[in-house]
Write a protein that holds these residues in place. Sequence first.
Motif, PDB file in Angstrom:
ATOM      1  N   TYR A 197      37.479  43.946  28.314  1.00 56.35           N
ATOM      2  CA  TYR A 197      36.557  43.049  28.997  1.00 56.35           C
ATOM      3  C   TYR A 197      35.620  43.781  29.951  1.00 56.35           C
ATOM      4  O   TYR A 197      35.065  43.174  30.864  1.00 56.35           O
ATOM      5  CB  TYR A 197      37.349  41.976  29.761  1.00 56.35           C
ATOM      6  CG  TYR A 197      38.270  41.188  28.865  1.00 56.35           C
ATOM      7  CD1 TYR A 197      37.770  40.342  27.886  1.00 56.35           C
ATOM      8  CD2 TYR A 197      39.654  41.332  28.978  1.00 56.35           C
ATOM      9  CE1 TYR A 197      38.614  39.633  27.043  1.00 56.35           C
ATOM     10  CE2 TYR A 197      40.506  40.629  28.139  1.00 56.35           C
ATOM     11  CZ  TYR A 197      39.980  39.779  27.181  1.00 56.35           C
ATOM     12  OH  TYR A 197      40.820  39.091  26.351  1.00 56.35           O
ATOM     13  N   GLU A 208      32.602  44.978  29.511  1.00 53.32           N
ATOM     14  CA  GLU A 208      31.236  44.462  29.495  1.00 53.32           C
ATOM     15  C   GLU A 208      31.149  43.110  30.198  1.00 53.32           C
ATOM     16  O   GLU A 208      30.136  42.793  30.832  1.00 53.32           O
ATOM     17  CB  GLU A 208      30.732  44.342  28.058  1.00 53.32           C
ATOM     18  CG  GLU A 208      30.470  45.694  27.400  1.00 53.32           C
ATOM     19  CD  GLU A 208      29.832  45.555  26.029  1.00 53.32           C
ATOM     20  OE1 GLU A 208      29.548  44.399  25.614  1.00 53.32           O
ATOM     21  OE2 GLU A 208      29.623  46.584  25.376  1.00 53.32           O
ATOM     22  N   ASN A 209      32.199  42.312  30.110  1.00 54.15           N
ATOM     23  CA  ASN A 209      32.217  41.042  30.827  1.00 54.15           C
ATOM     24  C   ASN A 209      32.134  41.250  32.334  1.00 54.15           C
ATOM     25  O   ASN A 209      31.432  40.516  33.044  1.00 54.15           O
ATOM     26  CB  ASN A 209      33.493  40.261  30.505  1.00 54.15           C
ATOM     27  CG  ASN A 209      33.334  39.375  29.293  1.00 54.15           C
ATOM     28  OD1 ASN A 209      33.305  39.872  28.180  1.00 54.15           O
ATOM     29  ND2 ASN A 209      33.218  38.074  29.489  1.00 54.15           N
ATOM     30  N   GLU A 259      28.584  42.173  33.236  1.00 55.10           N
ATOM     31  CA  GLU A 259      27.709  41.005  33.235  1.00 55.10           C
ATOM     32  C   GLU A 259      27.961  40.129  34.459  1.00 55.10           C
ATOM     33  O   GLU A 259      27.020  39.643  35.100  1.00 55.10           O
ATOM     34  CB  GLU A 259      27.923  40.191  31.958  1.00 55.10           C
ATOM     35  CG  GLU A 259      27.434  40.891  30.699  1.00 55.10           C
ATOM     36  CD  GLU A 259      27.689  40.055  29.456  1.00 55.10           C
ATOM     37  OE1 GLU A 259      27.937  38.840  29.601  1.00 55.10           O
ATOM     38  OE2 GLU A 259      27.655  40.622  28.348  1.00 55.10           O
ATOM     39  N   ARG A 270      36.195  25.823  31.580  1.00 51.82           N
ATOM     40  CA  ARG A 270      36.580  27.126  32.138  1.00 51.82           C
ATOM     41  C   ARG A 270      37.575  26.968  33.286  1.00 51.82           C
ATOM     42  O   ARG A 270      38.228  27.934  33.677  1.00 51.82           O
ATOM     43  CB  ARG A 270      35.327  27.873  32.614  1.00 51.82           C
ATOM     44  CG  ARG A 270      34.361  28.180  31.466  1.00 51.82           C
ATOM     45  CD  ARG A 270      32.960  28.478  31.995  1.00 51.82           C
ATOM     46  NE  ARG A 270      31.991  28.406  30.901  1.00 51.82           N
ATOM     47  CZ  ARG A 270      31.313  29.455  30.432  1.00 51.82           C
ATOM     48  NH1 ARG A 270      31.486  30.634  30.961  1.00 51.82           N
ATOM     49  NH2 ARG A 270      30.474  29.314  29.435  1.00 51.82           N
ATOM     50  N   PRO A 319      27.514  30.183  34.851  1.00 49.64           N
ATOM     51  CA  PRO A 319      27.029  30.930  33.685  1.00 49.64           C
ATOM     52  C   PRO A 319      27.382  30.259  32.365  1.00 49.64           C
ATOM     53  O   PRO A 319      28.318  29.461  32.270  1.00 49.64           O
ATOM     54  CB  PRO A 319      27.761  32.266  33.823  1.00 49.64           C
ATOM     55  CG  PRO A 319      29.057  31.890  34.475  1.00 49.64           C
ATOM     56  CD  PRO A 319      28.726  30.775  35.425  1.00 49.64           C
ATOM     57  N   TYR A 320      26.619  30.605  31.359  1.00 51.22           N
ATOM     58  CA  TYR A 320      26.943  30.263  29.986  1.00 51.22           C
ATOM     59  C   TYR A 320      27.349  31.571  29.303  1.00 51.22           C
ATOM     60  O   TYR A 320      27.534  32.594  29.955  1.00 51.22           O
ATOM     61  CB  TYR A 320      25.746  29.611  29.297  1.00 51.22           C
ATOM     62  CG  TYR A 320      25.437  28.229  29.836  1.00 51.22           C
ATOM     63  CD1 TYR A 320      25.861  27.091  29.153  1.00 51.22           C
ATOM     64  CD2 TYR A 320      24.747  28.060  31.032  1.00 51.22           C
ATOM     65  CE1 TYR A 320      25.589  25.823  29.635  1.00 51.22           C
ATOM     66  CE2 TYR A 320      24.472  26.790  31.534  1.00 51.22           C
ATOM     67  CZ  TYR A 320      24.891  25.671  30.831  1.00 51.22           C
ATOM     68  OH  TYR A 320      24.633  24.421  31.314  1.00 51.22           O
ATOM     69  N   GLY A 321      27.498  31.578  28.011  1.00 49.70           N
ATOM     70  CA  GLY A 321      27.851  32.814  27.325  1.00 49.70           C
ATOM     71  C   GLY A 321      29.288  33.200  27.587  1.00 49.70           C
ATOM     72  O   GLY A 321      30.171  32.368  27.776  1.00 49.70           O
ATOM     73  N   GLN A 322      29.539  34.523  27.622  1.00 51.13           N
ATOM     74  CA  GLN A 322      30.895  35.045  27.692  1.00 51.13           C
ATOM     75  C   GLN A 322      31.441  35.174  29.111  1.00 51.13           C
ATOM     76  O   GLN A 322      32.629  35.418  29.297  1.00 51.13           O
ATOM     77  CB  GLN A 322      30.941  36.430  27.015  1.00 51.13           C
ATOM     78  CG  GLN A 322      30.600  36.391  25.531  1.00 51.13           C
ATOM     79  CD  GLN A 322      31.527  35.479  24.750  1.00 51.13           C
ATOM     80  OE1 GLN A 322      32.737  35.575  24.869  1.00 51.13           O
ATOM     81  NE2 GLN A 322      30.951  34.576  23.968  1.00 51.13           N
ATOM     82  N   VAL A 323      30.580  35.061  30.113  1.00 52.95           N
ATOM     83  CA  VAL A 323      31.057  35.153  31.495  1.00 52.95           C
ATOM     84  C   VAL A 323      31.766  33.851  31.856  1.00 52.95           C
ATOM     85  O   VAL A 323      31.202  32.757  31.698  1.00 52.95           O
ATOM     86  CB  VAL A 323      29.894  35.418  32.467  1.00 52.95           C
ATOM     87  CG1 VAL A 323      30.386  35.381  33.912  1.00 52.95           C
ATOM     88  CG2 VAL A 323      29.261  36.768  32.160  1.00 52.95           C
TER      89      VAL A 323
END
Length: 325
Positions: free
Chosen positions: A130, A132-133, A136, A284, A310-314
């Motif tokens: 994780y 890269e998470n 971000e 989440r 946030p949206y996406g993977q975060v």
Amino acid sequence: MSLLSSWLRFGSPTAKMDPCPCASHDSLAIVEKADVLHDQLLDSRAEKVQWLVQTIIETHSALLNLPHFRPGNAINQLLGNLVSVCSEIHDRDIVDKAEACLELHWAEHILASDTQDPEQVLARLHTFPYYENYEELTRLELCAILSATKTPPRRVAFIGSGPLPLTSLCLLQSLKVDTLARSLSPTADKTDLAEPVVLNIDYDESAIAASLSLCLALGERGRGMEFICAEATSPAKDLAEFDVVYMAALVGISQTEKEGIMLQVVNRMRPGALLVVRSSWGLRTCLYPEVDLATERLLARLEPCVVVHPYGQVVNSVIVARVKA
């Protein structure tokens, strides 16, 4: 406290990490010793921690051994089992211990190589699933912080930093970039900008020892990281010298508990400083607790500045609030 003084305070990082259930890189050994993380865990709870850690580590190893990640029976079964495990409802203490064990395992894994080359240590750090998470999320939080202040922070405290302080490391590297500071303070001379410092605070001595060892091994990239073993509410550490204080998502579980901790933290901060709190939204909240700053007690001490979902993977939301005078 510099890296060297941190090392002197806590002694040999290796010695401190001996009680860690992840001292061995063999997943079975990690599982067998997981109950060391909490002396008071009941046998049934320790077994759950062991089972969770074993399942996650073995699934990760199996995924790495696959020739590709295209849909198929093998990957579908592995990911399906992982989702099933992570979707189950467990006692928060069990989840916290399992997460701490996994982070300790990765800290040990990153330091397992015989090489003393900081670049090799960094390369191993980048293999954390994780990573890269965290990059971000840190960018998101830094942008939120910079929208609430005229000058970039130079001293940051992170409460609940854990054994693998990825946010602290990512934040420190971002703050070291001179172009970032000068773009926000174009009139400031480069020499006026003090070297950034991130103080990592955690109540778990093994977590502090593991993260300290990692930062020492990273060489120059770890310069500016400081450490102290203390409770979030401990009055022993005055926070008035810090421009920003972070509260990790798992510092406090319920709204009531988080509110009490935040008030004690804010009382040790200076007026005008920023408190950054990690929260969540929507589904989440199944992973991390939601935080509400719009309560009478909190609004008396804090001025909310920014809330980002946030949206996406975060996964985490971020709340930035200014301490009132």
